[in-house]
Design a protein around this motif. Structure first.
Motif, PDB file in Angstrom:
ATOM      1  N   LEU A  78     -12.303  48.712  19.045  1.00  0.00           N
ATOM      2  CA  LEU A  78     -12.107  49.473  17.806  1.00  0.00           C
ATOM      3  C   LEU A  78     -13.421  49.794  17.097  1.00  0.00           C
ATOM      4  CD1 LEU A  78      -9.000  47.592  16.350  1.00  0.00           C
ATOM      5  CD2 LEU A  78      -9.016  49.816  17.504  1.00  0.00           C
ATOM      6  N   GLY A  79     -14.474  49.977  17.888  1.00  0.00           N
ATOM      7  CA  GLY A  79     -15.771  50.308  17.303  1.00  0.00           C
ATOM      8  C   GLY A  79     -16.473  49.129  16.662  1.00  0.00           C
ATOM      9  N   GLU A  80     -16.127  47.898  17.066  1.00  0.00           N
ATOM     10  CA  GLU A  80     -16.746  46.720  16.458  1.00  0.00           C
ATOM     11  C   GLU A  80     -18.226  46.642  16.812  1.00  0.00           C
ATOM     12  OE1 GLU A  80     -14.830  43.247  17.981  1.00  0.00           O
ATOM     13  OE2 GLU A  80     -15.810  43.386  19.941  1.00  0.00           O
ATOM     14  N   THR A  81     -18.956  45.842  16.048  1.00  0.00           N
ATOM     15  CA  THR A  81     -20.391  45.696  16.278  1.00  0.00           C
ATOM     16  C   THR A  81     -20.692  44.318  16.849  1.00  0.00           C
ATOM     17  OG1 THR A  81     -20.649  45.000  13.969  1.00  0.00           O
ATOM     18  CG2 THR A  81     -21.058  47.311  14.474  1.00  0.00           C
ATOM     19  N   THR A  82     -21.265  44.301  18.031  1.00  0.00           N
ATOM     20  CA  THR A  82     -21.727  43.078  18.676  1.00  0.00           C
ATOM     21  C   THR A  82     -23.018  43.397  19.434  1.00  0.00           C
ATOM     22  OG1 THR A  82     -20.358  43.571  20.621  1.00  0.00           O
ATOM     23  CG2 THR A  82     -19.427  42.074  18.974  1.00  0.00           C
ATOM     24  N   PRO A  83     -23.951  42.452  19.499  1.00  0.00           N
ATOM     25  CA  PRO A  83     -25.157  42.695  20.299  1.00  0.00           C
ATOM     26  C   PRO A  83     -24.788  42.853  21.767  1.00  0.00           C
ATOM     27  CG  PRO A  83     -25.422  40.794  18.841  1.00  0.00           C
ATOM     28  CD  PRO A  83     -23.968  41.149  18.835  1.00  0.00           C
ATOM     29  N   PHE A 131      -3.667  51.085  15.031  1.00  0.00           N
ATOM     30  CA  PHE A 131      -2.312  51.603  15.233  1.00  0.00           C
ATOM     31  C   PHE A 131      -2.287  52.751  16.237  1.00  0.00           C
ATOM     32  CE2 PHE A 131       0.948  54.745  14.006  1.00  0.00           C
ATOM     33  CZ  PHE A 131       2.092  53.985  14.205  1.00  0.00           C
ATOM     34  N   LEU A 132      -3.256  53.663  16.127  1.00  0.00           N
ATOM     35  CA  LEU A 132      -3.269  54.842  16.994  1.00  0.00           C
ATOM     36  C   LEU A 132      -3.694  54.522  18.418  1.00  0.00           C
ATOM     37  CD1 LEU A 132      -4.900  57.488  14.603  1.00  0.00           C
ATOM     38  CD2 LEU A 132      -2.506  57.396  15.329  1.00  0.00           C
ATOM     39  N   PHE A 133      -4.595  53.560  18.579  1.00  0.00           N
ATOM     40  CA  PHE A 133      -5.183  53.285  19.891  1.00  0.00           C
ATOM     41  C   PHE A 133      -5.030  51.805  20.250  1.00  0.00           C
ATOM     42  CE2 PHE A 133      -7.712  56.671  17.791  1.00  0.00           C
ATOM     43  CZ  PHE A 133      -7.344  57.737  18.609  1.00  0.00           C
ATOM     44  N   PRO A 134      -3.802  51.369  20.515  1.00  0.00           N
ATOM     45  CA  PRO A 134      -3.566  49.942  20.813  1.00  0.00           C
ATOM     46  C   PRO A 134      -4.224  49.480  22.103  1.00  0.00           C
ATOM     47  CG  PRO A 134      -1.591  51.258  21.245  1.00  0.00           C
ATOM     48  CD  PRO A 134      -2.553  52.166  20.546  1.00  0.00           C
ATOM     49  N   ALA A 192      -9.038  52.471   7.476  1.00  0.00           N
ATOM     50  CA  ALA A 192      -9.452  53.263   8.641  1.00  0.00           C
ATOM     51  C   ALA A 192      -9.328  52.449   9.921  1.00  0.00           C
ATOM     52  CB  ALA A 192     -10.886  53.755   8.455  1.00  0.00           C
ATOM     53  N   SER A 193      -9.767  51.190   9.890  1.00  0.00           N
ATOM     54  CA  SER A 193      -9.676  50.335  11.075  1.00  0.00           C
ATOM     55  C   SER A 193      -8.216  50.051  11.432  1.00  0.00           C
ATOM     56  CB  SER A 193     -10.425  49.019  10.834  1.00  0.00           C
ATOM     57  OG  SER A 193     -11.821  49.247  10.764  1.00  0.00           O
ATOM     58  N   PHE A 194      -7.388  49.860  10.414  1.00  0.00           N
ATOM     59  CA  PHE A 194      -5.954  49.656  10.677  1.00  0.00           C
ATOM     60  C   PHE A 194      -5.355  50.873  11.370  1.00  0.00           C
ATOM     61  CE2 PHE A 194      -1.595  50.587   9.319  1.00  0.00           C
ATOM     62  CZ  PHE A 194      -0.927  49.500   9.874  1.00  0.00           C
ATOM     63  N   PHE A 243      -9.368  43.171  12.966  1.00  0.00           N
ATOM     64  CA  PHE A 243      -8.288  43.534  13.893  1.00  0.00           C
ATOM     65  C   PHE A 243      -8.579  43.101  15.322  1.00  0.00           C
ATOM     66  CE2 PHE A 243      -8.002  46.298  10.248  1.00  0.00           C
ATOM     67  CZ  PHE A 243      -6.650  46.272   9.948  1.00  0.00           C
ATOM     68  N   THR A 244      -9.854  42.875  15.648  1.00  0.00           N
ATOM     69  CA  THR A 244     -10.182  42.373  16.986  1.00  0.00           C
ATOM     70  C   THR A 244     -10.275  40.848  17.005  1.00  0.00           C
ATOM     71  OG1 THR A 244     -12.589  42.495  16.641  1.00  0.00           O
ATOM     72  CG2 THR A 244     -11.480  44.486  17.488  1.00  0.00           C
ATOM     73  N   GLY A 245     -10.516  40.261  15.852  1.00  0.00           N
ATOM     74  CA  GLY A 245     -10.641  38.810  15.777  1.00  0.00           C
ATOM     75  C   GLY A 245     -11.964  38.273  16.269  1.00  0.00           C
ATOM     76  N   ASN A 246     -12.938  39.148  16.474  1.00  0.00           N
ATOM     77  CA  ASN A 246     -14.242  38.724  16.977  1.00  0.00           C
ATOM     78  C   ASN A 246     -15.216  38.582  15.803  1.00  0.00           C
ATOM     79  OD1 ASN A 246     -16.551  38.175  18.378  1.00  0.00           O
ATOM     80  ND2 ASN A 246     -16.606  40.089  19.536  1.00  0.00           N
TER      81      ASN A 246
END
Length: 218
Positions: A107-112, A99-102, A93-95, A184-187
Motif C-alpha cells: 500500500l505504498g508503505e515506506t521501508t528501507p 479497500f480498492l486494492f486488497p 486515503a490509505s483505507f 493497514f499493513t501492520g509493518n
C-alpha cells in the motif's frame, strides 16, 4: 476551519495519488515504473499547493508544519490541529487504497531497501527533508507556500528526491505519509526513522536559513 479542511483534502489527494501509484505499480508488476511513481508524487504535490496554498499553506506534512512553527512563521498552538487534519486525510486515503486494492501487500508503505541499514536510511531521510524544507522556506510567504513558482519548486524537489532516493528508502520526507499505510499493513519495524528523521531535517533546514538570509528570516 477552512484551513483544516484544506489540509485534510490536500493530504488525502497526495497520499491517494502517490501511494496509489506505488500500489498500482506493485500489483501490475511495474506498469507505472519507478520514474512514473516519482513523477506522480511531484505532480500531485504541485497541484495541491496551487489548489490550497493560499488557504492553509499546503503543508500536508507534520514535519513541514513543525518546521514553520520552529521558524516562528506559524503558531505552535495550530500545530496539533494541522497534524490531526493531515492524519485524517492520510488515513482515509490509505483505507481507500486498502479497500480498492486488497491484493497489495505494501500500500505504498515506506521501508528501507533490503540490506540498507536503518541508521543510513535515517540519515538519508534527514537529508531529503532538509533539502525539501530549504526549498519550502525560501519560496514560501510566511507559513504559506504561495506564489507562481512555489508549486513548481516544491513539486520539483519532491520529484527529484523520489527519483533518486526512492529505491533506497521510498523517499518519505513526511511522518504521516509513512504512518498511514503502516496502520493497514501492520509493518511498524522501521517507522521510528520515518517520524524522527524528517522532523529533525525540517528543523535543521530552518536553522540553516540564517546562513544565507538575514537574521529575521526565521
Amino acid at each position: 476551519m477552512k484551513q483544516y479542511y484544506a489540509e485534510t483534502l490536500g493530504t488525502f489527494a497526495m497520499i491517494f495519488c502517490g501511494c496509489g501509484a506505488m500500489t498500482i505499480n506493485e500489483i501490475t508488476h511495474g506498469s507505472i515504473s519507478h520514474v512514473g511513481v516519482a513523477i506522480t508524487w511531484g505532480l500531485i504535490v504541485m497541484a495541491m499547493i496551487y489548489a490550497f496554498g493560499d488557504i492553509s499553506g499546503a503543508h500536508f506534512n507534520p514535519a513541514v508544519t513543525i518546521g514553520f512553527a520552529f521558524s516562528k512563521k506559524f503558531a505552535w498552538k495550530e500545530v496539533p490541529k494541522y497534524i490531526i487534519a493531515q492524519a485524517i486525510g492520510a488515513i482515509l486515503a490509505s483505507f481507500l487504497l486498502w479497500f480498492l486494492f486488497p491484493d497489495s501487500q505494501f500500500l505504498g508503505e515506506t521501508t528501507p531497501t533490503s540490506g540498507f541499514p536503518q541508521y543510513k536510511a535515517a540519515i538519508l531521510e534527514f537529508l531529503l527533508t532538509f533539502f525539501l524544507m530549504v526549498v519550502i522556506i525560501n519560496v514560501s510567504t510566511g507559513s504559506k507556500e504561495i506564489g507562481t513558482m512555489a508549486g513548481i519548486a516544491v513539486g520539483g524537489i519532491i520529484l527529484l528526491e523520489a527519483m533518486f532516493a526512492g529505491p533506497m528508502t521510498k523517499a518519505s520526507m513526511n511522518p504521516i505519509r509513512s504512518i498511514a499505510p503502516a496502520l493497514f499493513t501492520g509493518n511498524y519495524q522501521h517507522l521510528w526513522l520515518y517520524i524522527v528523521a524528517p522532523i529533525l531535517g525540517a528543523i535543521a533546514a530552518v536553522s540553516s536559513c540564517k546562513l544565507v538570509k538575514d537574521d529575521k528570516c526565521c
